[in-house]
Design an enzyme around this catalytic site. Structure first.
Site, PDB file in Angstrom:
ATOM      1  N   GLU A 177       6.867   0.565  -2.315  1.00 12.45           N
ATOM      2  CA  GLU A 177       8.316   0.855  -2.338  1.00 12.45           C
ATOM      3  C   GLU A 177       8.996   0.395  -1.043  1.00 12.45           C
ATOM      4  OE1 GLU A 177       9.284   4.878  -3.497  1.00 12.45           O
ATOM      5  OE2 GLU A 177       7.604   5.004  -4.890  1.00 12.45           O
TER       6      GLU A 177
ATOM      7  N   GLU B 156       3.868  11.519  -4.039  1.00 12.54           N
ATOM      8  CA  GLU B 156       4.349  12.357  -2.932  1.00 12.54           C
ATOM      9  C   GLU B 156       3.777  13.772  -2.965  1.00 12.54           C
ATOM     10  OE1 GLU B 156       8.616  11.870  -3.125  1.00 12.54           O
ATOM     11  OE2 GLU B 156       8.448   9.704  -2.915  1.00 12.54           O
TER      12      GLU B 156
END
Ligand code: G3I
Length: 359
Positions: free
Chosen positions: A270, A155
């Site tokens: 994910e 991220e």
């Protein structure tokens, strides 16, 4: 499109409802799950429950070829203080994986989140560099040859990137600028030259200005790293899909094509569907959840075969979603392929369509 129309459309397109699947279909799904998959499927695991919850353990063993710790390798878990590395959780998950012929992915080495408080005392660029390198050297070396794929950087792109500030703020970014990304990748490659090194990120897939900007910022980052021969082998598309937003299939396919064109493998790392704004009925909700995942995986699959598809958890019993996105009607979230009683839902069927190569 209104929600009801969307659900009816999804039904017409043949997505089956699995909320109340009978036992024979459950068995069929489990049997198919144990056949060799065209694309390996995996799930994020909470290692403690492998021991204390037989249904959970069985679900992981029945369905998965890959596991990744939902926690355990994060700094907050591994590094309670500066001089300690606590490997208990990842060691246990790796032992489980190896005993059962599963592969384990590593998540994650450099992230803005889940940092222990003591890291706030890291004051200078020199100190940040020393700590990041020491961490990656220690962790990657311990699992060298046993964890073949790492989310090295997680991220990194800002929520809403701007030209001046494309990279998300973090302790690493504050001390080292975007150079922390290169440092992390080079260090991991130095320690385990055979490992697959991944940059993992989310929020690329909707038809919004924010997603378009994020895709562009991400491409700029990746192109820059590739131009300078920084070791980077794959991109992890997390796929935490907001259930109330359409997938921008064209935008996502183009994005994946650009990444793939740079020689990078694509992993779905994910996947789940955030269902807090979806209809209350389990039936309607499960259909929309499945449909979002089908569009997301379809847009990627139109360009290339993802190397793996992992969901962030396997059962609605254990999911991060209510931490941030609980429902205002108090009903439990249903973001994952198995319901809280371990019955496969429509999402599992969609995953199997892709992993078996039917699509
Ligand atoms: O272990 C403690 C437990 O002892 C305590 O009773 C409980 C009370 O809240 O908290 C437990 O820890 C929680 C931990 O998850 C274990 O489930 C933490 O509070 C909570 O912050 C932590 O959240 C995790 C989050 O990352 C931060 O690390 C989620 O489970 C995990 O699903 C989430 O995963 C992230 C990925 O790493 C990156 N991408 C997004 C994804 C979802 O947010």
């Amino acid at each position: 499109m209104r929600r009801r129309e969307f659900v009816l459309g999804a039904l017409a397109s043949g997505i089956g409802y699995a909320g109340a699947l009978d036992a024979s279909f459950t068995k069929q799904i489990e049997a198919k799950a144990s056949e060799p998959a065209a694309i390996p499927y995996g799930a994020a695991v909470r290692v403690d429950h492998l021991k204390n919850n037989f249904d959970y353990r069985r679900a992981i063993l029945n369905h998965c070829q890959i596991v990744v710790g939902e926690g355990g390798l994060k700094w907050i878990d591994l590094r309670p203080d500066r001089d300690q590395f606590v490997f208990d959780q990842p060691d246990r998950l790796l032992a489980f994986a190896e005993e059962n012929g599963l592969q384990m992915r590593g998540h994650t080495l450099a992230w803005y989140g889940a940092m222990p408080e003591w890291t706030e005392t890291i004051a200078t660029p020199k100190e940040a560099q020393t700590e990041l390198v020491r961490h990656i050297e220690t962790v990657v070396a311990r699992y060298k040859g046993r964890i073949p794929s790492w989310d090295v950087v997680n991220e990194a792109i800002a929520d809403t990137p701007t030209g001046d500030a494309p990279i998300r703020e973090s302790m690493w970014q504050n001390r080292l600028g975007k150079g922390y990304i290169e440092l992390a990748l080079r260090t991991a490659a130095f320690v385990d030259p055979d490992a697959q090194l991944v940059i993992n990120d989310y929020n690329f897939e909707n038809p919004t200005e924010q997603c378009r900007t994020r895709r562009q910022a991400f491409l700029n980052l990746v192109r820059d790293l590739k131009d300078r021969d920084v070791p980077l082998h794959a991109i992890g598309l997390q796929g935490h899909l907001p259930g109330d937003q359409e997938i921008d299939r064209e935008g996502l396919s183009r994005f994946v094509a650009e990444l793939h064109g740079m020689g990078l493998a694509i992993l779905v790392t994910e996947l789940d569907v955030i269902d807090n704004n979806l209809p209350a009925s389990n039936f309607d909700r499960d259909e929309i959840v499945a449909s979002r995942a089908r569009d997301f995986l379809g847009a990627i699959g139109d360009v290339c075969r993802p190397e793996a598809i992992l969901t962030w958890g396997i059962t609605d019993q254990y999911t991060w979603v209510p931490i941030w996105f609980s429902r205002s009607d108090g009903r439990p979230n249903r973001p994952l392929p198995l319901d809280a009683n371990y019955r496969p839902k429509a999402l599992m069927r969609v995953i199997q369509e892709f992993t078996r190569g039917d699509r």
